[in-house]
Motif scaffolding. Structure first.
Motif, PDB file in Angstrom:
ATOM      1  N   UNK A 167      51.122  34.038  42.229  1.00  0.00           N
ATOM      2  CA  UNK A 167      50.351  34.075  40.985  1.00  0.00           C
ATOM      3  C   UNK A 167      49.016  33.354  41.149  1.00  0.00           C
ATOM      4  N   UNK A 168      49.043  32.251  41.899  1.00  0.00           N
ATOM      5  CA  UNK A 168      47.820  31.460  42.099  1.00  0.00           C
ATOM      6  C   UNK A 168      46.755  32.265  42.833  1.00  0.00           C
ATOM      7  N   UNK A 174      40.623  36.335  40.886  1.00  0.00           N
ATOM      8  CA  UNK A 174      40.060  36.925  39.670  1.00  0.00           C
ATOM      9  C   UNK A 174      38.988  36.037  39.064  1.00  0.00           C
ATOM     10  N   UNK A 175      39.202  34.738  39.137  1.00  0.00           N
ATOM     11  CA  UNK A 175      38.222  33.786  38.611  1.00  0.00           C
ATOM     12  C   UNK A 175      36.988  33.721  39.505  1.00  0.00           C
ATOM     13  N   UNK A 176      37.208  33.792  40.828  1.00  0.00           N
ATOM     14  CA  UNK A 176      36.103  33.636  41.774  1.00  0.00           C
ATOM     15  C   UNK A 176      35.213  34.870  41.841  1.00  0.00           C
ATOM     16  N   UNK A 177      35.797  36.050  41.645  1.00  0.00           N
ATOM     17  CA  UNK A 177      35.050  37.300  41.797  1.00  0.00           C
ATOM     18  C   UNK A 177      34.883  38.007  40.456  1.00  0.00           C
ATOM     19  N   UNK A 181      33.389  42.829  43.391  1.00  0.00           N
ATOM     20  CA  UNK A 181      34.677  43.418  43.738  1.00  0.00           C
ATOM     21  C   UNK A 181      35.533  42.439  44.527  1.00  0.00           C
ATOM     22  N   UNK A 182      36.818  42.501  44.284  1.00  0.00           N
ATOM     23  CA  UNK A 182      37.757  41.607  44.948  1.00  0.00           C
ATOM     24  C   UNK A 182      37.905  41.984  46.418  1.00  0.00           C
ATOM     25  N   UNK A 183      38.133  40.994  47.295  1.00  0.00           N
ATOM     26  CA  UNK A 183      38.449  41.316  48.686  1.00  0.00           C
ATOM     27  C   UNK A 183      39.835  41.946  48.773  1.00  0.00           C
TER      28      UNK A 183
END
Length: 345
Positions: A167-168, A174-177, A181-183
């Motif tokens: 979950x972390x 999600x918070x960082x990107x 777009x997510x890696x």
């Protein structure tokens, strides 16, 4: 000779994440018709990380004694040029120190001097999700920088995760990107990454899916005469060629490293060694321990410690013993570590 279209895979990750383990796994997938090589950087001065690739028979260049990511680092350019000139590989894996700034490495690799010579095909960050619950990691600028720069995040030590660790990962990314777009997240037990995934970053450069050769590389290339001298500077040579006992201590940002290099022919026994390593691993402020310790003239114990967990293997080795311990600068652990190491060999 002209050098063109050499793919580069950058593998980052904070201290003890598992970069070497991942690269070893990838090197075992090397196609029979390609030459793969590794440029490895260390925070310390003794060239230790190359020992952990010594059994694979691939070309290794070590840049010791500092931060390979610095755009002004002559050692980085010299080491990379040496690797290109001597081996002209099809792919180079770059393993920076766990304290390396990948954005600066990427800037260097995409600079004019390497235009058409190197193709940065993928940046991967090895992440132990358990560190996402520890502010020592999440509040460290380099930790964040490494993840932000990645095309792919490879989760390590998955077998030890709880549900909150998975979950972390979702929450942190999600918070960082938020605005990008997510890696791609690679999750497996044990940690694996298929070689065909290595070019995940090429979508930022070209759109054709056919990347099996270098035919799409155009431009001037780089000839032998364009490569600066590969001779390492005197201090780097000195660091890589110790003949007897040596100890050093240095720091970068909020971290420091203690390193030891023993003389050829000095041996220890595995029971005494592992007792000492376990003691060091419990010291407050210690992040990372890595070492190779000669038991006799032909084998050694390879030790790897992260998050207090000790992993050791016995393997062939005919060189000297060496060790590095990395930790915070505001703890008392160095005194205890020094005492332990002085009595080891």
């Amino acid at each position: 000779m002209r050098y063109q279209g050499i793919k580069v895979t950058l593998v980052t990750g904070f201290l003890g994440a598992g970069k070497t383990t991942l690269i070893r796994h990838l090197l075992e997938q090397s196609p029979i018709n390609e030459r793969w090589a590794v440029l490895v950087n260390e925070f310390g001065d003794i060239g230790l990380d190359g020992a952990f690739y010594s059994d694979l028979g691939v070309a290794i260049t070590e840049v010791a004694g500092g931060c390979v990511c610095c755009t002004t680092s002559a050692a980085f350019q010299q080491g990379l040029n040496q690797l290109i000139r001597q081996h002209n590989p099809d792919r180079i894996f770059i393993e920076p120190s766990g304290l390396g700034h990948p954005k600066q490495i990427i800037q260097q690799l995409r600079g004019d001097i390497y235009r058409d010579v190197l193709l940065l095909s993928g940046v991967f960050c090895v992440l132990d999700a358990r560190t996402l619950h520890d502010e020592r990691y999440t509040k460290h600028a380099i930790f964040k920088d490494q993840i932000e720069s990645a095309h792919g995040v490879v989760l390590s030590h998955v077998d030890r995760y709880q549900s909150q660790d998975f979950d972390a990962v979702d929450q942190y990314l999600s918070h960082l990107f938020v605005s990008s777009s997510l890696p791609v997240v690679f999750q497996s037990d044990p940690m694996e990454l298929e070689a065909e995934k290595l070019d995940v970053g090429l979508k930022d450069v070209v759109t054709s899916p056919r990347f099996t050769n270098h035919s799409y590389i155009r431009g001037r290339g780089l000839s032998q005469s364009h490569l600066p001298s590969s001779d390492l500077d005197k201090e780097t040579k000195k660091a890589l060629n110790f003949s007897g006992r040596h100890y050093y201590q240095k720091q970068q940002d909020s971290m420091q490293v203690l390193g030891w290099h023993w003389a050829l022919g000095e041996y220890t026994d595995s029971e005494t060694l592992l007792s000492m390593i376990r003691l060091i691993a419990l010291q407050e402020g210690v992040y990372r321990v890595k070492g190779v310790f000669a038991l006799n003239s032909h084998e050694a114990v390879f030790v790897n410690v992260a998050r207090g967990e000790v992993v050791s293997t016995v393997a062939p080795w005919r060189e000297v013993s060496k060790m590095e311990v990395i930790g915070s600068i505001d703890e008392k652990w160095p005194d205890q570590v020094k005492l332990s190491c002085e009595a080891l060999i």
